[in-house]
Each structure stands twice: as C-alpha cells, then as structure tokens.
Design an enzyme around this catalytic site. Structure first.
Site, short mmCIF file in Angstrom:
data_model
loop_
_atom_site.label_atom_id
_atom_site.label_comp_id
_atom_site.label_asym_id
_atom_site.label_seq_id
_atom_site.Cartn_x
_atom_site.Cartn_y
_atom_site.Cartn_z
N ASP A 63 0.87 -1.19 0.00
CA ASP A 63 0.00 0.00 0.00
C ASP A 63 0.91 1.23 0.00
O ASP A 63 1.86 1.33 0.80
CB ASP A 63 -0.90 0.00 1.24
N LEU A 64 0.64 2.16 -0.92
CA LEU A 64 1.48 3.35 -1.05
C LEU A 64 1.21 4.33 0.09
O LEU A 64 0.07 4.51 0.52
CB LEU A 64 1.22 4.03 -2.40
N ASP B 205 -4.33 2.52 -4.63
CA ASP B 205 -2.90 2.47 -4.36
C ASP B 205 -2.52 1.18 -3.64
O ASP B 205 -1.54 1.14 -2.90
CB ASP B 205 -2.48 3.68 -3.53
#
Length: 438
Positions: A311-312, A354
């Site tokens: 996960d960004l 994301d």
C-alpha cells in the site's frame, strides 16, 4: 494406397527370384567357406610337417631333444614365415615345453599345454607325434591364428557376395523391365484410357489397345462407347460444379475472415478486462481467477508460494496537492519500475487505487522474499518528477508465505499478507512478515 495388378505381379516374380538366388548363394557360400577353411588349415599342417621331418633327422643323428641347439630359433622362424601359425612348440607327453616360439602377447593359447595332448581335439591346434624315444614320446604342436583365418575368409566371402549381389540385382532389373513392357504398359494404357472419362479429354488415349487381341481390347472398346454417351452431361456437370465451388470458397473465406476478427476482438477484450491499463498490472478479476489455482498447485507440489500486499504512503497527498494526473503519472512510473524488477514467473496485481498484490513462487529462501520487497520499496521511493515537481512516495508491505505448518486456503494466506501490511503501515515499517499460524 492400393497397388496395381502389374506391380503386384512384378513384385511377386522379383521376390521369388530373389529368394531362390539367396538360397543358392547361401549354400554355395557355405561350401566355399568350409573349403577355404580346410585349405588354410592344410597350409599350416604342411609347415608343421616340414618341421617334423627336420626334427626326425636330428633324432636320427642320435641327438636328444635337450641337445638340440638353436631349435627355438627354428620354431620362431616357422611362425614368422608361415602365415596363420601363431605359436609352435616341442613338448613331451606330459605337456612340458622343451622348445617354443615366442607366444603372441595379444592372443593367449586356446589349449592348455599342461593337459594331455592326445585328449585335445581343437580345429585350431595342430599336433604331430615324433617317433618314440628312450623313455618318453614327444610332440610338435602349432596353433593356427583363428582371427586371421576368420578375417581372410570373411574378406573373401564379402567380395563374392558383392559380385553375387550385383548379378542378382541385374537379373531383377531385367525381369522388372520385361514385366513392365509386357504387362505394366498395357495395363497402364487401359487405365489412362479409362481416366479420360473423368478428365473429359481424348488426349493420351492409347488407341493401340484396340488392336490387341485380348481382354484389354474389349474393355477399351466398352469404355469408348461409355465416354461418347457421357461426354455432354459431364461438361454441364463440370460447369455447375465449378460455379458451386467458387461460391463455396467465397463463403468460406468470408466466414474464416469474420472468425479471425472475432477471435482477435475476444482476446483483446479478455486482456483488457483483466489488465490495469494505467500500471500494466493484472487487476482484481485476474487475481480472483488465478490465486486459488496457483495456490492449490503450489500446495500439492510442495514448492514455495508467497503473497506480498503493498500500500502506497502519501499517495492521497499527491492527488490532493498536485492533481489526479500527477497520481496517475506516479502509478504508471512505479508500475513500469516494478515490472522491470520482477522475475518473469512472478505476477503483479493492482487491486485498488494504491493497493497492490504480488504472487512470488519458487524462490530460494525467506531472504529472497525480503529482496523482492526491497526492490518494490526502491521502485516506489525513487524520486518521480512531474511538471517540475518531485513526487515522494513510500510503501508498506506485508509478506505471507506458505509453509508446512500453515493449513489454510488461498484467501486465508491473502488475509495474512493484508494484516501484515496494515501492521507495517501502523508501525511505520517498510515491510512485515506474517507469523500467523492455524
């Protein structure tokens, strides 16, 4: 594929001639082989007989065998000058060697000299008894070179078989030529005459068949009459068939062209429906199709299987401050970097805005998974430039891998990776390896 009658008859005569000639050649070869083998042995026998005469003259002079000076040289000379003799010796009745030539190194004797010589019966051993002496009997023995004998006979037989094969081949060719001229050509002429019905042409008709006084002439005349009756109907039928064939070909070409176009469109739609166009990763639909299948294969075969959830960090900040175009540019750049760093057998999926999932198989060790996570981290954290701005992102990665102690399904392993990812995000770590067990 059927064989014509003329070819069958020709083949029958050819096989019969070949078998007969082969039997005769075999009998003749066997007789010549035995004759030459006997002559070869007799040549060695004559040489040993000559040595026997010389030995008898020495004995007649009153010399005993142990008084023969240079007798071993005489034995060696006999071996060197007589083709086929490999060893010669003067022995007593007990088998004790008194004089002998040098035995061949590469070929041991086939008969033991210590055995009773009179009891030996070997076609490759020549034994000549000397006149009785005072206390004991003496013998001259010689051994024939069996490999040389076999080599010479084989060479002779091969040469004879070569000539015989040439003669048989010539005879077979002549017979085939004769049968073709007297049987094959007339039948072929009749066949060509009959084929004119299908070809609708008089070209090539063998009218000399009509002059023959046999059954072939009757058949040819009957087919001539049939050809005349069917000529007109055959022409119209051929024209109709040609038109129908053209229409059929045109229809088949259209159907094939439409089918190819439809297949291309279907393949394209299938790929588009399962691929994220922005990053080039597979999407959630593709993950749902492949995850359970690949997980089951890995569990059955026992090879390594792991899931990485990523996960960004700060992606929302980029969207809010620089716009969604900047976020799309960042995702596209990160996707290209990750695809270039993963192995060909690894697969990447974008399952959310994301959020990403990676399936890693057949890795060497847990350290290999850590190196994969480091590559993903490097691809994300490397600066991204957009319209003069440097976009800075981070990533939180959760790792879960299949072990013998874990008894779960694919969705369970995916859940472990997801929990590890949120644990990494909560604690501010780059990655967390799941330790959950069932």
């Amino acid at each position: 594929m059927s064989t014509s009658i003329s070819n069958k008859i020709t083949l029958l005569f050819t096989v019969s001639l070949t078998l007969t000639a082969s039997v005769i050649l075999f009998i003749f070869t066997l007789e010549v082989y035995n004759t030459n083998k006997t002559l070869f042995s007799q040549r060695g026998d004559v040489a040993v007989q000559e040595l026997l005469y010389k030995t008898e003259r020495l004995l007649a002079l009153g010399l005993l065998p142990n008084e023969f000076f240079g007798y071993d040289i005489l034995c060696q000379k006999l071996v060197e000058q007589t083709e086929g003799i490999t060893y010669v010796a003067l022995v007593d009745a007990s088998g004790q060697v008194i004089y002998e030539s040098t035995p061949p190194v590469s070929q041991p004797l086939k008969s033991s000299l210590t055995d009773n010589i009179m009891d030996q019966d070997d076609q490759y051993l020549i034994k000549k008894p000397l006149p009785p002496l005072v206390h004991n009997l003496h013998y001259i023995i010689a051994e024939i070179d069996e490999p040389l004998l076999e080599s010479k006979l084989t060479h002779f037989l091969l040469k004879m078989l070569t000539y015989a094969t040439i003669i048989i081949s010539i005879a077979v060719i002549l017979m085939i030529h004769f049968l073709r001229n007297n049987l094959g050509k007339p039948i072929s002429s009749l066949i060509n005459h009959i084929r004119n019905i299908e070809l609708d042409s008089q070209q090539g008709t063998q009218w000399d068949l009509l002059k023959r006084k046999d059954e072939l002439s009757t058949v040819a005349i009957s087919f001539n009459a049939m050809m005349n009756r069917l000529s007109n109907s055959r022409k119209s039928l051929a024209e109709s068939h040609l038109k129908l064939q053209n229409l059929t070909n045109e229809l088949e070409d259209r159907v094939e062209s439409r089918t190819r176009s439809l297949n291309k469109v279907n393949k394209r739609l299938y790929t588009l429906a399962r691929t994220d166009q922005l990053t080039g990763f597979y999407n959630r639909l593709k993950l749902e199709e492949l995850l359970s299948k690949r997980f089951a294969q890995a569990k059955q075969s026992g090879h390594h299987f792991s899931i990485l959830m990523a996960d960004l960090d700060r992606f929302k900040y980029i969207n809010d401050n620089f716009g969604h175009a900047a976020g799309d540019h960042a995702l596209k750049t990160i996707g290209e970097r990750i695809l270039n760093s993963l192995r060909q057998r690894d697969s990447a999926y974008r399952i959310g805005g994301d959020e990403f999932t990676f399936i890693i198989e057949d890795y060497a060790s847990q350290d290999s998974l850590v190196r994969v996570a480091e590559k993903i981290k490097y691809a994300v954290e490397k600066p991204i430039y957009y319209n003069g701005h440097c976009l800075s992102l981070g990533v939180s990665i959760g790792i879960a891998f299949l072990t013998k102690e874990i008894d779960c399904n694919a969705e369970g392993l995916l859940s472990f990776a997801d929990k590890a990812m949120y644990e990494a995000k909560t604690q501010g770590l780059d990655y967390v390896i799941s330790t959950h067990k069932i």
